[in-house]
Design a protein around this motif. Structure first.
Motif, mmCIF file in Angstrom:
data_model
loop_
_atom_site.group_PDB
_atom_site.id
_atom_site.type_symbol
_atom_site.label_atom_id
_atom_site.label_comp_id
_atom_site.label_asym_id
_atom_site.label_seq_id
_atom_site.Cartn_x
_atom_site.Cartn_y
_atom_site.Cartn_z
ATOM 1 N N GLN A 67 31.845 -3.515 -47.600
ATOM 2 C CA GLN A 67 32.906 -3.379 -48.621
ATOM 3 C C GLN A 67 32.820 -4.598 -49.759
ATOM 4 O O GLN A 67 33.895 -4.774 -50.423
ATOM 5 C CB GLN A 67 34.231 -3.626 -47.986
ATOM 6 N N GLY A 68 31.691 -4.947 -49.920
ATOM 7 C CA GLY A 68 31.292 -6.407 -50.868
ATOM 8 C C GLY A 68 31.629 -6.002 -52.195
ATOM 9 O O GLY A 68 31.499 -4.627 -52.485
ATOM 10 N N LEU A 69 31.998 -6.714 -53.040
ATOM 11 C CA LEU A 69 32.125 -6.522 -54.317
ATOM 12 C C LEU A 69 30.976 -6.201 -55.351
ATOM 13 O O LEU A 69 29.734 -6.359 -54.744
ATOM 14 C CB LEU A 69 32.740 -7.828 -55.191
ATOM 15 N N ARG A 70 30.984 -5.448 -56.357
ATOM 16 C CA ARG A 70 29.952 -5.446 -57.422
ATOM 17 C C ARG A 70 30.069 -6.453 -58.159
ATOM 18 O O ARG A 70 30.885 -7.195 -58.432
ATOM 19 C CB ARG A 70 30.130 -3.974 -58.158
ATOM 20 N N THR A 71 28.519 -6.856 -58.626
ATOM 21 C CA THR A 71 28.437 -8.187 -59.398
ATOM 22 C C THR A 71 27.028 -7.972 -60.015
ATOM 23 O O THR A 71 26.124 -7.374 -59.398
ATOM 24 C CB THR A 71 28.486 -9.233 -58.577
ATOM 25 N N LYS A 72 26.942 -8.616 -61.165
ATOM 26 C CA LYS A 72 25.603 -8.961 -61.718
ATOM 27 C C LYS A 72 25.013 -9.824 -61.101
ATOM 28 O O LYS A 72 23.780 -10.193 -61.507
ATOM 29 C CB LYS A 72 25.832 -8.563 -63.289
ATOM 30 N N LEU A 73 25.659 -10.805 -60.608
ATOM 31 C CA LEU A 73 24.875 -12.060 -60.147
ATOM 32 C C LEU A 73 25.701 -12.598 -58.885
ATOM 33 O O LEU A 73 26.800 -12.709 -58.803
ATOM 34 C CB LEU A 73 25.234 -13.219 -61.220
ATOM 35 N N GLY A 74 24.785 -12.777 -58.006
ATOM 36 C CA GLY A 74 25.331 -13.249 -56.588
ATOM 37 C C GLY A 74 24.276 -14.230 -55.887
ATOM 38 O O GLY A 74 22.882 -13.901 -56.188
ATOM 39 N N LEU A 75 24.806 -15.189 -55.222
ATOM 40 C CA LEU A 75 24.011 -15.937 -54.388
ATOM 41 C C LEU A 75 24.573 -16.156 -52.889
ATOM 42 O O LEU A 75 25.718 -15.997 -52.624
ATOM 43 C CB LEU A 75 24.345 -17.395 -55.029
ATOM 44 N N CYS A 76 23.571 -16.367 -51.921
ATOM 45 C CA CYS A 76 23.980 -16.484 -50.511
ATOM 46 C C CYS A 76 23.324 -17.467 -49.799
ATOM 47 O O CYS A 76 21.803 -17.923 -50.378
ATOM 48 C CB CYS A 76 23.821 -15.175 -49.847
ATOM 49 N N HIS A 77 23.595 -18.245 -48.725
ATOM 50 C CA HIS A 77 23.048 -19.372 -48.107
ATOM 51 C C HIS A 77 23.318 -19.100 -46.614
ATOM 52 O O HIS A 77 24.654 -18.918 -46.337
ATOM 53 C CB HIS A 77 23.206 -20.632 -48.647
ATOM 54 N N ILE A 78 22.452 -19.271 -45.747
ATOM 55 C CA ILE A 78 22.973 -19.420 -44.324
ATOM 56 C C ILE A 78 22.278 -20.721 -44.110
ATOM 57 O O ILE A 78 21.102 -20.922 -44.166
ATOM 58 C CB ILE A 78 21.999 -17.921 -43.559
#
Length: 286
Positions: A67-78
């Motif tokens: 259900q994540g948002l729409r975006t033009k720019l996203g970052l993720c870290h684990i």
């Protein structure tokens, strides 16, 4: 070591498929059990979600996958913790405000002597936690602050920002592996270095790039009264390890690029034409 992921696109897209692949590495299929974080940009602001728990076991991460948002720019870290306690304050990405924009940073690598480098820079930005990654971010923000102060209310020239980031990244590489992704809401900056490979050797590539384009329907435009049935979507993905069986391009040690609207720009600020495969897409664009 930690793992990084980021996306830049021409029109807003979801990250669900890539997040699902990445989350598996956060405890289910990998050792990165010490936290996860997501940043979704909307203009100059961003939604930041972080938890000091395995991504593969997080109901919140599972919700964002579907259900994540729409975006033009996203970052993720684990995270696989090497410096700093297992706590929210040490969970990436980190964020700071500068010149009315949210700046977000995530790092992969170890830099135990970073405090020596920071002694050279004024302490305009200070860490909340005790990780080397947040110290690196604060140093980068301190280095970039004069550039943004000179054009308050506007966005500095891309080549100017790239030059500052390149100089700072060069100093970081001398201290240890310094793979990082950083965004100032206008562009996504990607610096590649070394990473511990499956054979145990510390070497490049530390990051991979995937660029594709496709055509997608745009019902939201029709609803707004725009007579346009399809639009071109450019997408650029960055990951510590390839997340699909497509042709990911390994980045070399010390490579620095900027991504904006799904397009790639080199350290000189000029657009780099990607190899494109018509009709293929790196991720679902629903």
């Amino acid at each position: 070591m930690c793992e990084l992921f980021a996306m830049s696109s021409r029109v807003p897209a979801t990250l669900g498929f890539s997040l699902e692949r990445l989350a598996r590495h956060g405890g289910a299929e990998g050792p990165h059990r010490d936290g996860w974080g997501l940043a979704f940009y909307e203009g100059a602001d961003c939604l930041l979600l972080r938890e000091p728990r395995p991504a593969s076991e997080s109901p919140l991460m599972q919700f964002m996958e579907h259900q994540g948002l729409r975006t033009k720019l996203g970052l993720c870290h684990i995270r696989l913790a090497t410096f700093g306690a297992l706590a929210l304050r040490n969970t990436q990405p980190f964020a700071r405000e500068l010149s009315g924009r949210m700046h977000v940073f995530a790092h992969n690598g170890d830099m135990p002597t970073l405090a020596d480098l920071q002694a050279k820079h004024p302490a305009r930005f200070s860490p909340v936690g005790d990780s080397d990654s947040e110290r690196a971010f604060c140093g980068l923000m301190t280095a970039l602050a004069p550039v943004w102060d000179d054009v308050w209310g506007e966005v500095p020239d891309l080549t100017t920002r790239l030059a500052v980031i390149a100089d700072y990244a060069r100093e970081l590489r001398a201290l240890g592996p310094a793979n990082f992704i950083y965004s100032d809401s206008d562009a996504l900056f990607v610096h590649a270095d070394r990473r511990t490979q499956p054979n145990g050797q510390l070497s490049a590539p530390g990051l991979y790039l995937l660029q594709r384009y496709c055509w997608r329907t745009a019902p939201e435009l029709q609803e707004a009264g725009v007579n346009l049935c399809s639009i071109r979507q450019d997408v650029a993905l960055i990951a510590s390890v390839p997340l699909t069986d497509e042709r990911w391009e390994p980045l070399g040690e010390g490579d620095l690029i900027a991504l904006r609207d799904g397009l790639c720009f080199g350290a000189d600020g000029r657009q780099v034409e990607p190899e494109r495969v018509a009709g293929r897409q790196p991720m679902p664009l629903a």
